[in-house]
Design a protein around this motif. Structure first.
Motif, mmCIF file in Angstrom:
data_model
loop_
_atom_site.group_PDB
_atom_site.id
_atom_site.type_symbol
_atom_site.label_atom_id
_atom_site.label_comp_id
_atom_site.label_asym_id
_atom_site.label_seq_id
_atom_site.Cartn_x
_atom_site.Cartn_y
_atom_site.Cartn_z
ATOM 1 N N SER A 93 -4.923 7.985 3.065
ATOM 2 C CA SER A 93 -6.515 8.182 2.618
ATOM 3 C C SER A 93 -7.108 7.125 3.543
ATOM 4 C CB SER A 93 -6.602 7.719 1.185
ATOM 5 O OG SER A 93 -7.879 7.473 0.926
ATOM 6 N N ASP A 94 -6.682 5.845 3.814
ATOM 7 C CA ASP A 94 -7.396 5.041 4.699
ATOM 8 C C ASP A 94 -7.505 5.452 5.936
ATOM 9 O OD1 ASP A 94 -8.646 2.130 4.659
ATOM 10 O OD2 ASP A 94 -6.922 1.608 5.976
ATOM 11 N N THR A 95 -6.228 5.866 6.610
ATOM 12 C CA THR A 95 -6.065 6.250 7.935
ATOM 13 C C THR A 95 -7.131 7.433 8.162
ATOM 14 O OG1 THR A 95 -3.887 5.840 7.920
ATOM 15 C CG2 THR A 95 -4.523 7.564 9.587
ATOM 16 N N THR A 96 -7.505 8.404 7.132
ATOM 17 C CA THR A 96 -8.472 9.452 7.264
ATOM 18 C C THR A 96 -9.794 8.893 7.337
ATOM 19 O OG1 THR A 96 -7.017 10.805 5.922
ATOM 20 C CG2 THR A 96 -9.204 11.568 6.175
ATOM 21 N N LYS A 97 -10.107 7.932 6.449
ATOM 22 C CA LYS A 97 -11.475 7.480 6.370
ATOM 23 C C LYS A 97 -11.801 6.823 7.892
ATOM 24 C CE LYS A 97 -11.679 6.543 1.609
ATOM 25 N NZ LYS A 97 -11.475 5.588 0.523
ATOM 26 N N ILE A 98 -10.399 6.174 8.485
ATOM 27 C CA ILE A 98 -10.991 5.342 9.878
ATOM 28 C C ILE A 98 -11.046 6.479 10.770
ATOM 29 C CG2 ILE A 98 -9.679 4.250 11.590
ATOM 30 C CD1 ILE A 98 -8.257 2.892 9.293
ATOM 31 N N VAL A 99 -10.363 7.439 10.946
ATOM 32 C CA VAL A 99 -10.576 8.721 11.843
ATOM 33 C C VAL A 99 -11.997 9.356 11.609
ATOM 34 C CG1 VAL A 99 -9.789 11.100 12.643
ATOM 35 C CG2 VAL A 99 -8.180 9.419 12.038
ATOM 36 N N GLN A 100 -12.286 9.593 10.385
ATOM 37 C CA GLN A 100 -13.655 10.281 10.144
ATOM 38 C C GLN A 100 -14.940 9.361 10.642
ATOM 39 O OE1 GLN A 100 -13.279 10.581 5.665
ATOM 40 N NE2 GLN A 100 -13.054 12.654 6.213
ATOM 41 N N SER A 101 -14.462 7.898 10.443
ATOM 42 C CA SER A 101 -15.480 6.881 11.202
ATOM 43 C C SER A 101 -15.843 6.904 12.690
ATOM 44 C CB SER A 101 -15.275 5.457 10.680
ATOM 45 O OG SER A 101 -14.144 5.109 11.441
ATOM 46 N N VAL A 102 -14.678 7.305 13.371
ATOM 47 C CA VAL A 102 -15.048 7.182 14.610
ATOM 48 C C VAL A 102 -15.357 8.923 15.222
ATOM 49 C CG1 VAL A 102 -13.506 5.606 15.154
ATOM 50 C CG2 VAL A 102 -12.595 8.031 15.094
ATOM 51 N N LEU A 103 -15.540 9.806 14.201
ATOM 52 C CA LEU A 103 -15.847 11.097 14.769
ATOM 53 C C LEU A 103 -17.542 11.204 14.346
ATOM 54 C CD1 LEU A 103 -13.387 13.398 12.914
ATOM 55 C CD2 LEU A 103 -13.795 13.302 15.364
ATOM 56 N N PRO A 104 -18.202 12.010 15.058
ATOM 57 C CA PRO A 104 -19.655 12.188 14.953
ATOM 58 C C PRO A 104 -19.913 12.733 13.518
ATOM 59 C CG PRO A 104 -19.075 13.381 16.997
ATOM 60 C CD PRO A 104 -17.865 12.996 16.179
ATOM 61 N N ALA A 105 -21.094 12.211 13.057
ATOM 62 C CA ALA A 105 -21.253 12.574 11.371
ATOM 63 C C ALA A 105 -21.479 13.956 11.175
ATOM 64 C CB ALA A 105 -22.689 12.050 11.175
ATOM 65 N N MET A 163 0.775 -1.319 0.044
ATOM 66 C CA MET A 163 0.082 0.017 0.097
ATOM 67 C C MET A 163 0.921 1.137 0.148
ATOM 68 S SD MET A 163 -2.952 1.175 2.932
ATOM 69 C CE MET A 163 -4.181 -0.224 2.483
ATOM 70 N N SER A 164 0.696 2.292 -0.919
ATOM 71 C CA SER A 164 1.528 3.341 -0.884
ATOM 72 C C SER A 164 1.097 4.377 0.098
ATOM 73 C CB SER A 164 1.062 4.216 -2.153
ATOM 74 O OG SER A 164 -0.033 4.866 -2.364
ATOM 75 N N GLN A 165 1.883 5.151 0.491
ATOM 76 C CA GLN A 165 1.894 6.218 1.775
ATOM 77 C C GLN A 165 0.289 6.989 1.479
ATOM 78 O OE1 GLN A 165 3.784 6.288 4.403
ATOM 79 N NE2 GLN A 165 2.069 7.469 5.249
ATOM 80 N N ILE A 166 0.258 7.232 0.040
ATOM 81 C CA ILE A 166 -1.042 8.101 -0.001
ATOM 82 C C ILE A 166 -2.323 7.442 0.151
ATOM 83 C CG2 ILE A 166 -2.366 9.103 -1.932
ATOM 84 C CD1 ILE A 166 0.275 10.055 -3.267
ATOM 85 N N GLU A 167 -2.308 5.956 -0.376
ATOM 86 C CA GLU A 167 -3.209 5.087 -0.032
ATOM 87 C C GLU A 167 -3.632 4.960 1.503
ATOM 88 O OE1 GLU A 167 -3.591 2.308 -3.893
ATOM 89 O OE2 GLU A 167 -1.867 1.793 -2.354
ATOM 90 N N TYR A 168 -2.185 4.778 2.092
ATOM 91 C CA TYR A 168 -2.259 4.518 3.624
ATOM 92 C C TYR A 168 -3.069 5.709 4.424
ATOM 93 C CZ TYR A 168 -0.715 2.982 8.306
ATOM 94 O OH TYR A 168 -0.718 2.654 9.812
#
Length: 90
Positions: free
Chosen positions: A8-20, A1-6
């Motif tokens: 991006s995935d990290t961002t999605k995970i962080v967003q998932s634990v934040l209120p909508a 997995m490239s750093q950009i993909e990693y």
């Protein structure tokens, strides 16, 4: 997995634990050692998200990727731009 993909995935995970209503204001996230760097879309949202730091950190630490994370730093696009600009001049 490239750093950009990693990241991006990290961002999605962080967003998932934040209120909508707050998740869309997290526009980027990356893990640097034991620190999560969370980029907000404005200084106002960075401040607001900072109030959630303790709960956000606890929620993230429950996820394997963030098990060793000890801190969260909140930045904005302007903070990143200033940092990049100073590095270019150096």
């Amino acid at each position: 997995m490239s750093q950009i993909e990693y990241d991006s995935d990290t961002t999605k995970i962080v967003q998932s634990v934040l209120p909508a209503n707050e998740a869309p204001h997290c526009v980027g996230a990356s893990v640097k050692g034991t620190v999560v760097v969370l980029m907000a879309d404005s200084a106002a949202w960075a401040s607001r998200l900072r109030f959630r730091k303790k709960a956000l950190l606890a929620n993230l630490q429950q996820i394997q990727r963030f098990a060793l994370v000890q801190d969260i730093i909140f930045v904005t696009n302007a903070t990143v731009a200033a940092s990049v600009s100073s590095q270019i001049r150096a």
